[in-house]
Design a protein around this motif. Sequence first.
Motif, short mmCIF file in Angstrom:
data_model
loop_
_atom_site.label_atom_id
_atom_site.label_comp_id
_atom_site.label_asym_id
_atom_site.label_seq_id
_atom_site.Cartn_x
_atom_site.Cartn_y
_atom_site.Cartn_z
N HIS A 160 0.85 -1.06 -0.20
CA HIS A 160 0.25 -0.17 0.21
C HIS A 160 0.79 1.33 -0.19
N MET B 140 3.09 2.44 2.32
CA MET B 140 2.50 3.67 2.91
C MET B 140 4.19 3.66 3.77
N GLU C 130 1.79 5.33 9.20
CA GLU C 130 0.64 5.23 8.35
C GLU C 130 0.48 3.70 9.17
N LEU D 48 -3.03 2.30 12.20
CA LEU D 48 -4.03 0.81 11.56
C LEU D 48 -5.43 0.58 12.67
N VAL E 197 -6.37 2.96 3.85
CA VAL E 197 -5.52 3.90 4.59
C VAL E 197 -5.37 5.10 4.34
N ARG F 99 -3.69 8.63 5.19
CA ARG F 99 -2.40 9.07 4.66
C ARG F 99 -1.29 9.99 5.87
#
Length: 190
Positions: free
Chosen positions: A33, A35, A39, A43, A57, A59
């Motif tokens: 992803h 990330m 980030e 989650l 997601v 950001r």
Amino acid sequence: MQYLEPAEVLATLRAARARGAREWAMVLVTYKHGMRASEVCNLRLEDIDLKNGNILVKRLKGSLRTTQAVTEHRGEPLLNEHRAIREWLRERRADGSDYLFISQKGGQIHRSQFFRLFKRLATEVGLPPEKRHPHTLKHSLASHLVAANVNLALVKQQLGHKSIGSTMRYVRTTDRQASIATASALMAIF
């Protein structure tokens, strides 16, 4: 800008998998992803919907908030994100935390812990010092997608960039590549 070659990504995932389900899932989710360390550490359990195969997601740095697919990968088991997350969730102890990735002591894993974990894995597989930062995973995904000629608008969306200019920094072309692409396109048109 440092990025991992595909073989280096697989070696890192193999080492993460050998270390544990959490490590494998964290590195894989970060890579697939694009990330940042913060980030992936931010989650929450509610951000993952394995039934519908989605991950939310969120950001940082003014980037887009996106819902992306949690995928299986039939060709390379180390890239099977659905399986990695499922294994981690089976192993993850209920500690009252609503974060997806928790520390061994419980509660949210801090980005500095993830940085140390990634650095250990990268060192273990022999990556050079300049590639031992988890942000190389984001750069790696972008570089791999661009090298595979994925439409730049799709790369932009996957990385959560608001501006295509942020995505363009991953594009590296030569005069020869441009000439071949032009000849190929003209052959297809005419």
